[in-house]
Motif scaffolding. Structure first.
Motif, PDB file in Angstrom:
ATOM      1  N   ALA A 157      32.441 -67.468  14.452  1.00 44.14           N
ATOM      2  CA  ALA A 157      31.055 -67.430  14.909  1.00 44.14           C
ATOM      3  C   ALA A 157      30.114 -67.040  13.769  1.00 44.14           C
ATOM      4  N   THR A 158      30.543 -66.114  12.906  1.00 43.04           N
ATOM      5  CA  THR A 158      29.721 -65.724  11.761  1.00 43.04           C
ATOM      6  C   THR A 158      29.612 -66.866  10.762  1.00 43.04           C
ATOM      7  N   VAL A 159      30.716 -67.557  10.515  1.00 42.36           N
ATOM      8  CA  VAL A 159      30.698 -68.710   9.599  1.00 42.36           C
ATOM      9  C   VAL A 159      29.705 -69.751  10.076  1.00 42.36           C
ATOM     10  N   TRP A 160      29.658 -70.001  11.383  1.00 40.34           N
ATOM     11  CA  TRP A 160      28.738 -71.007  11.924  1.00 40.34           C
ATOM     12  C   TRP A 160      27.285 -70.690  11.577  1.00 40.34           C
ATOM     13  N   THR A 161      26.975 -69.412  11.397  1.00 38.58           N
ATOM     14  CA  THR A 161      25.579 -69.024  11.130  1.00 38.58           C
ATOM     15  C   THR A 161      25.242 -68.979   9.642  1.00 38.58           C
ATOM     16  N   CYS A 162      26.237 -69.124   8.764  1.00 38.81           N
ATOM     17  CA  CYS A 162      25.992 -69.030   7.320  1.00 38.81           C
ATOM     18  C   CYS A 162      25.153 -70.223   6.841  1.00 38.81           C
ATOM     19  N   LYS A 163      24.060 -69.915   6.150  1.00 37.38           N
ATOM     20  CA  LYS A 163      23.155 -70.943   5.652  1.00 37.38           C
ATOM     21  C   LYS A 163      23.248 -71.046   4.136  1.00 37.38           C
ATOM     22  N   GLU A 164      22.760 -72.137   3.610  1.00 38.84           N
ATOM     23  CA  GLU A 164      22.828 -72.374   2.176  1.00 38.84           C
ATOM     24  C   GLU A 164      22.045 -71.342   1.373  1.00 38.84           C
ATOM     25  N   ASP A 165      21.009 -70.760   1.975  1.00 40.35           N
ATOM     26  CA  ASP A 165      20.201 -69.769   1.261  1.00 40.35           C
ATOM     27  C   ASP A 165      20.837 -68.379   1.298  1.00 40.35           C
ATOM     28  N   GLY A 166      22.038 -68.259   1.867  1.00 38.82           N
ATOM     29  CA  GLY A 166      22.743 -66.988   1.906  1.00 38.82           C
ATOM     30  C   GLY A 166      22.524 -66.184   3.174  1.00 38.82           C
ATOM     31  N   ASP A 167      21.642 -66.641   4.031  1.00 34.41           N
ATOM     32  CA  ASP A 167      21.370 -65.932   5.278  1.00 34.41           C
ATOM     33  C   ASP A 167      22.528 -66.151   6.260  1.00 34.41           C
ATOM     34  N   TYR A 168      22.702 -65.193   7.170  1.00 31.04           N
ATOM     35  CA  TYR A 168      23.732 -65.291   8.215  1.00 31.04           C
ATOM     36  C   TYR A 168      23.371 -64.311   9.314  1.00 31.04           C
ATOM     37  N   ASP A 169      24.044 -64.415  10.451  1.00 23.85           N
ATOM     38  CA  ASP A 169      23.757 -63.544  11.587  1.00 23.85           C
ATOM     39  C   ASP A 169      24.400 -62.178  11.334  1.00 23.85           C
ATOM     40  N   PRO A 207      37.892 -71.280  -0.907  1.00 21.60           N
ATOM     41  CA  PRO A 207      38.894 -70.363  -1.474  1.00 21.60           C
ATOM     42  C   PRO A 207      38.308 -69.049  -1.979  1.00 21.60           C
ATOM     43  N   ASN A 208      37.005 -68.983  -2.128  1.00 25.07           N
ATOM     44  CA  ASN A 208      36.344 -67.749  -2.556  1.00 25.07           C
ATOM     45  C   ASN A 208      35.596 -67.072  -1.412  1.00 25.07           C
ATOM     46  N   GLY A 209      35.878 -67.497  -0.181  1.00 23.47           N
ATOM     47  CA  GLY A 209      35.167 -66.949   0.965  1.00 23.47           C
ATOM     48  C   GLY A 209      33.884 -67.716   1.228  1.00 23.47           C
ATOM     49  N   ILE A 210      33.181 -67.331   2.261  1.00 27.41           N
ATOM     50  CA  ILE A 210      31.921 -67.990   2.608  1.00 27.41           C
ATOM     51  C   ILE A 210      30.939 -66.944   3.121  1.00 27.41           C
ATOM     52  N   GLY A 211      29.711 -66.998   2.640  1.00 26.68           N
ATOM     53  CA  GLY A 211      28.712 -66.017   3.039  1.00 26.68           C
ATOM     54  C   GLY A 211      29.217 -64.616   2.739  1.00 26.68           C
ATOM     55  N   PRO A 212      29.140 -63.698   3.709  1.00 33.73           N
ATOM     56  CA  PRO A 212      29.600 -62.323   3.485  1.00 33.73           C
ATOM     57  C   PRO A 212      31.097 -62.139   3.718  1.00 33.73           C
ATOM     58  N   ILE A 213      31.810 -63.205   4.098  1.00 33.86           N
ATOM     59  CA  ILE A 213      33.206 -63.097   4.507  1.00 33.86           C
ATOM     60  C   ILE A 213      34.127 -63.462   3.348  1.00 33.86           C
ATOM     61  N   ASP A 214      35.002 -62.553   2.942  1.00 34.63           N
ATOM     62  CA  ASP A 214      35.907 -62.832   1.833  1.00 34.63           C
ATOM     63  C   ASP A 214      37.079 -63.698   2.298  1.00 34.63           C
ATOM     64  N   TYR A 215      37.809 -64.231   1.322  1.00 34.58           N
ATOM     65  CA  TYR A 215      38.898 -65.157   1.617  1.00 34.58           C
ATOM     66  C   TYR A 215      39.994 -64.482   2.438  1.00 34.58           C
ATOM     67  N   GLN A 216      40.301 -63.214   2.130  1.00 30.32           N
ATOM     68  CA  GLN A 216      41.366 -62.515   2.844  1.00 30.32           C
ATOM     69  C   GLN A 216      41.063 -62.431   4.340  1.00 30.32           C
ATOM     70  N   LYS A 258      28.603 -57.772  11.868  1.00 29.95           N
ATOM     71  CA  LYS A 258      28.966 -56.390  12.201  1.00 29.95           C
ATOM     72  C   LYS A 258      29.998 -56.357  13.328  1.00 29.95           C
ATOM     73  N   GLY A 259      29.806 -57.226  14.323  1.00 35.17           N
ATOM     74  CA  GLY A 259      30.780 -57.315  15.394  1.00 35.17           C
ATOM     75  C   GLY A 259      32.143 -57.736  14.875  1.00 35.17           C
ATOM     76  N   MET A 260      32.144 -58.635  13.906  1.00 33.76           N
ATOM     77  CA  MET A 260      33.390 -59.087  13.289  1.00 33.76           C
ATOM     78  C   MET A 260      34.126 -57.925  12.631  1.00 33.76           C
ATOM     79  N   ARG A 261      33.380 -57.077  11.930  1.00 35.02           N
ATOM     80  CA  ARG A 261      33.997 -55.932  11.253  1.00 35.02           C
ATOM     81  C   ARG A 261      34.617 -54.961  12.263  1.00 35.02           C
ATOM     82  N   VAL A 262      33.950 -54.759  13.383  1.00 32.66           N
ATOM     83  CA  VAL A 262      34.499 -53.884  14.424  1.00 32.66           C
ATOM     84  C   VAL A 262      35.799 -54.469  14.970  1.00 32.66           C
ATOM     85  N   PHE A 263      35.779 -55.750  15.322  1.00 31.14           N
ATOM     86  CA  PHE A 263      36.984 -56.387  15.851  1.00 31.14           C
ATOM     87  C   PHE A 263      38.105 -56.405  14.813  1.00 31.14           C
TER      88      PHE A 263
END
Length: 308
Positions: free
Chosen positions: A274-286, A162-171, A291-296
């Motif tokens: 696809a970005t969610v799949w790369t999110c790791k517990e240490d905060g790292d992500y692809d 409910p608070n988003g995941i990794g760099p991706i917000d809930y909205q 960036k591709g997600m933001r463009v789309f």
């Protein structure tokens, strides 16, 4: 037997205890495959979530490739997908052992990946030609998962975060889920898809020309199958990245007579997943996927008249 750290991490990350058990049995599974087919297994290729290695098949006096997966529903879907897509531009399935989660595949020689082609426009043209030969209309009876199973996966992610995941917000998560729902409800032109169609899964064969390997399978619109290609091998510079995404979309929609609005919509919701799949517990992500997600996401807003 040495198990590469990347394989160990990915299998544990995606499959948990089931993956741990499979990794512990992997040496024995390889030995069973060697005995079953009378093959000699070489050093593995670069690995993700499957064990893939070149082999010498003694009885057939030929080289081949052994692919080992956890023998679960995903393995069965891949097996059905590669069987259905055999008539197109696809490396052949030579044999399989369902209980071991094993496939014996044609070895592509020389095996140059499309990702090595520097001319991006040429790469898109080649990928389009492979896609034309690869995709087939959906048969009457099959068990490959439709695209809306990804919608279910994203709905579960939205519920759990409910608070988003990794760099991706809930909205953004919620917007992607709604987009998945909209596109799945309005899908009409359905095909059997590759499921992981990107330039590292398209190789050059002396026998077949350019062909696909490693299908995951799926049922959906062809526009959806192209998103993973568009998201791969992107430059770091933001402006160049956006330019290439748009150029690839234009190339695919022109060469394959596809709908750009559908391609953009699938691009938004799948790039979130696809970005969610790369999110790791240490905060790292692809970062490239993000960036591709933001463009789309911005292109989808423009397509929808300013709405998510």
């Amino acid at each position: 037997m040495y198990i590469p750290e990347k394989l160990r991490y990915n299998v544990q990350h995606y499959f948990g205890e089931e993956g741990e058990n499979w990794l512990s049995r992997l040496p024995q599974i390889i030995k069973q495959c060697e005995e079953h087919w009378n093959i000699v297994v070489g050093d593995p290729y670069s690995l993700s979530v499957n064990y893939v290695a070149p082999v010498v098949w003694k009885e057939q006096n030929r080289e081949a490739v052994l692919k080992l997966s956890i023998p679960n529903e995903q393995y069965l879907q891949e097996l059905e997908a590669i069987t259905l897509l055999q008539e197109g531009s696809m490396a052949s399935l030579l044999d399989y052992h369902r209980e071991l989660g094993a496939m014996l595949l044609e070895k592509i020689i020389p095996g140059e990946a499309l990702a090595t082609i520097e001319d991006d426009e040429k790469g898109c043209f080649i990928a389009s030609e492979v896609g034309k030969q690869l995709w087939i209309p959906v048969p009457v009876s099959m068990h490959v998962n439709p695209t809306n199973t990804r919608e279910d996966e994203l709905r579960d992610i939205v519920h759990k975060h409910p608070n988003g995941i990794g760099p991706i917000d809930y909205q953004t998560l919620e917007g992607a889920k709604e987009t998945f729902t909209l596109l799945c409800k309005t899908s009409a032109d359905l095909w059997v898809l590759h499921g992981d169609f990107h330039p590292y899964n398209i190789l050059f064969s002396n026998k077949l020309g350019w062909c696909a390997i490693d299908p995951k399978g799926g049922i959906g619109e062809r526009e959806y199958d192209l998103i993973q290609y568009i998201l791969n091998k992107l430059p770091e510079d933001d402006a160049a990245l956006e330019s290439i995404i748009i150029r690839r979309m234009n190339s695919f929609t022109t060469q394959l007579s596809l709908r750009k609005d559908r391609l953009i919509g699938w691009g938004f919701c799948h790039s979130v997943l696809a970005t969610v799949w790369t999110c790791k517990e240490d905060g790292d992500y692809d970062k490239s996927f993000y960036k591709g997600m933001r463009v789309f996401q911005q292109l989808w807003r423009e397509t929808r008249g300013g709405h998510q």
